[in-house]
Design a protein around this motif. Sequence first.
Motif, PDB file in Angstrom:
ATOM      1  N   LEU A   1       4.446   3.850  -8.655  1.00 33.76           N
ATOM      2  CA  LEU A   1       3.404   3.272  -8.777  1.00 33.76           C
ATOM      3  C   LEU A   1       3.027   2.808 -10.466  1.00 33.76           C
ATOM      4  O   LEU A   1       2.668   1.675 -10.653  1.00 33.76           O
ATOM      5  CB  LEU A   1       2.030   3.802  -8.188  1.00 33.76           C
ATOM      6  CG  LEU A   1       0.879   2.946  -8.252  1.00 33.76           C
ATOM      7  CD1 LEU A   1       0.747   1.818  -7.542  1.00 33.76           C
ATOM      8  CD2 LEU A   1      -0.278   3.993  -7.769  1.00 33.76           C
TER       9      LEU A   1
ATOM     10  N   ARG B   1       1.518   3.691  -3.281  1.00 36.55           N
ATOM     11  CA  ARG B   1       0.542   4.626  -3.699  1.00 36.55           C
ATOM     12  C   ARG B   1       0.832   6.123  -3.289  1.00 36.55           C
ATOM     13  O   ARG B   1       0.521   7.135  -3.679  1.00 36.55           O
ATOM     14  CB  ARG B   1      -0.912   4.768  -2.664  1.00 36.55           C
ATOM     15  CG  ARG B   1      -1.570   3.267  -3.222  1.00 36.55           C
ATOM     16  CD  ARG B   1      -2.966   3.074  -2.630  1.00 36.55           C
ATOM     17  NE  ARG B   1      -2.875   3.000  -0.989  1.00 36.55           N
ATOM     18  CZ  ARG B   1      -3.866   2.773  -0.205  1.00 36.55           C
ATOM     19  NH1 ARG B   1      -5.122   2.759  -0.489  1.00 36.55           N
ATOM     20  NH2 ARG B   1      -3.492   2.795   1.041  1.00 36.55           N
ATOM     21  N   ARG B   2       1.937   6.023  -2.298  1.00 32.61           N
ATOM     22  CA  ARG B   2       2.667   7.493  -2.105  1.00 32.61           C
ATOM     23  C   ARG B   2       3.472   7.935  -3.070  1.00 32.61           C
ATOM     24  O   ARG B   2       4.011   9.110  -2.995  1.00 32.61           O
ATOM     25  CB  ARG B   2       3.308   7.149  -0.685  1.00 32.61           C
ATOM     26  CG  ARG B   2       2.361   6.939   0.433  1.00 32.61           C
ATOM     27  CD  ARG B   2       3.296   6.254   1.691  1.00 32.61           C
ATOM     28  NE  ARG B   2       4.033   7.736   2.207  1.00 32.61           N
ATOM     29  CZ  ARG B   2       4.824   7.442   3.273  1.00 32.61           C
ATOM     30  NH1 ARG B   2       4.966   6.210   3.769  1.00 32.61           N
ATOM     31  NH2 ARG B   2       5.523   8.555   3.679  1.00 32.61           N
TER      32      ARG B   2
ATOM     33  N   LYS C   1       0.851  -1.241  -0.065  1.00 29.77           N
ATOM     34  CA  LYS C   1       0.025   0.156   0.207  1.00 29.77           C
ATOM     35  C   LYS C   1       0.818   1.241  -0.023  1.00 29.77           C
ATOM     36  O   LYS C   1       0.446   2.352  -0.460  1.00 29.77           O
ATOM     37  CB  LYS C   1      -0.982   0.180   1.193  1.00 29.77           C
ATOM     38  CG  LYS C   1      -2.041  -1.276   1.314  1.00 29.77           C
ATOM     39  CD  LYS C   1      -2.798  -1.071   2.537  1.00 29.77           C
ATOM     40  CE  LYS C   1      -3.843  -2.031   2.342  1.00 29.77           C
ATOM     41  NZ  LYS C   1      -4.734  -2.180   3.793  1.00 29.77           N
TER      42      LYS C   1
END
Length: 406
Positions: free
Chosen positions: A218, A212-213, A209
């Motif tokens: 990504l 996503r930063r 996850k």
Amino acid sequence: MTTQPNKALPFIFITLLIDVIGLGIIIPVIPGLIQSMTGSDISKASIYGGLLTFAYSFMQFLFSPILGGLSDKYGRRPILLFSLFGFGIDYIFMGLAPTIGWLFVGRAISGITGASFTTAGAYIADISTPEKRAQNFGMIGAAFGIGFIIGPVVGGLLGHFGLRVPFFAAATLALLNWLYGYFILPESLKKENRCPFEWKRANPISSLKNLRRYPLVLSLVASLVCIYIAGHAAQSTWTFFTIEKFHWDEKMVGYSLGFVGLMIAIVQGGLIRIIIPKLGQKRSVYAGLIVYALGLLLIAFATKGWMMFAFMVPLGLGGIAGPALQGIISSQVPPNEQGELQGALTSVVSITSIIGPVLMTSLFSYFTAVNAPVNFPGAPFLMGAILTVMSVLFAMRSLAGQPRHS
């Protein structure tokens, strides 16, 4: 016990080197051992081979974050020694395995205890100054290259004395390494730098996850996934392919894998220092992926054994893409977030290591079965070439706005 880098670094290098040699030793004899246990032909044996790799990769995916968290709480030394001892016992277990089911249990245990690279990486980070960290981390790649030259060659030679002999040789190496570490290896993580173990931090999904930063990172995930899965055309089917296509024995398989290791060492240890600065990171990614696709395509349609050694050259040169892509990715993330980024990328690699072996060995089995519509042992390599071309397209889309020499 205080850590002295000049003593600890050589041990870590030797630890990683022996681990890779141990893994490499058993590769040439796996197909023959599976066939002897199941009574199957090489086509069906490849399915078992893919599932064995799946068992290893899946358990490693689950347990690497857990052992990493435990090393943050209890220190690197006990986790590294646990891993080495576990490897040694597990090689003995697999060497004595009476059935294919017990071999699966052994590979699952290997995945659980296989935290040596992860913990060794943390150990190096603990004892390295910022200016020496990159250089010290280079030892991991060097150990892999050298170990993969030695291991398969030794395994191929030992395989002539019996299909289980390489397992006991690997066990001996691992247990000697554990004994050496027990008396020599100091702890690297100071008590004031330790942190409590938390299950939410030891969750491999949560690290994904974090991607996503990083918008560019990504967008490059699709490219990374394609190239990592493509790599399993060689990693998961090489022994089965060369035995089926060219009727190689364990010794010849070992020599060929040793040559693969040599190519890795040449490219990763030297050529990337020349090629990437000249081409720039972006063009190095494109050039490396295209050459890699060419190598896979040529191997897919190889008709003579000597061609495999010739076609390993473009396959090896494709290795310039990985470091260049890593350079682009790491440049998008601030220094204090590099650890989280690497954790997320490791999770991506782990997932592709679960998918890739099953996909590639299934293709090999389907196209080498008695009732196959066409006999084509090179099918996994053709699929790898297609996936690599897709990786190029995804990279071009993601990097379109990047400067040429970035």
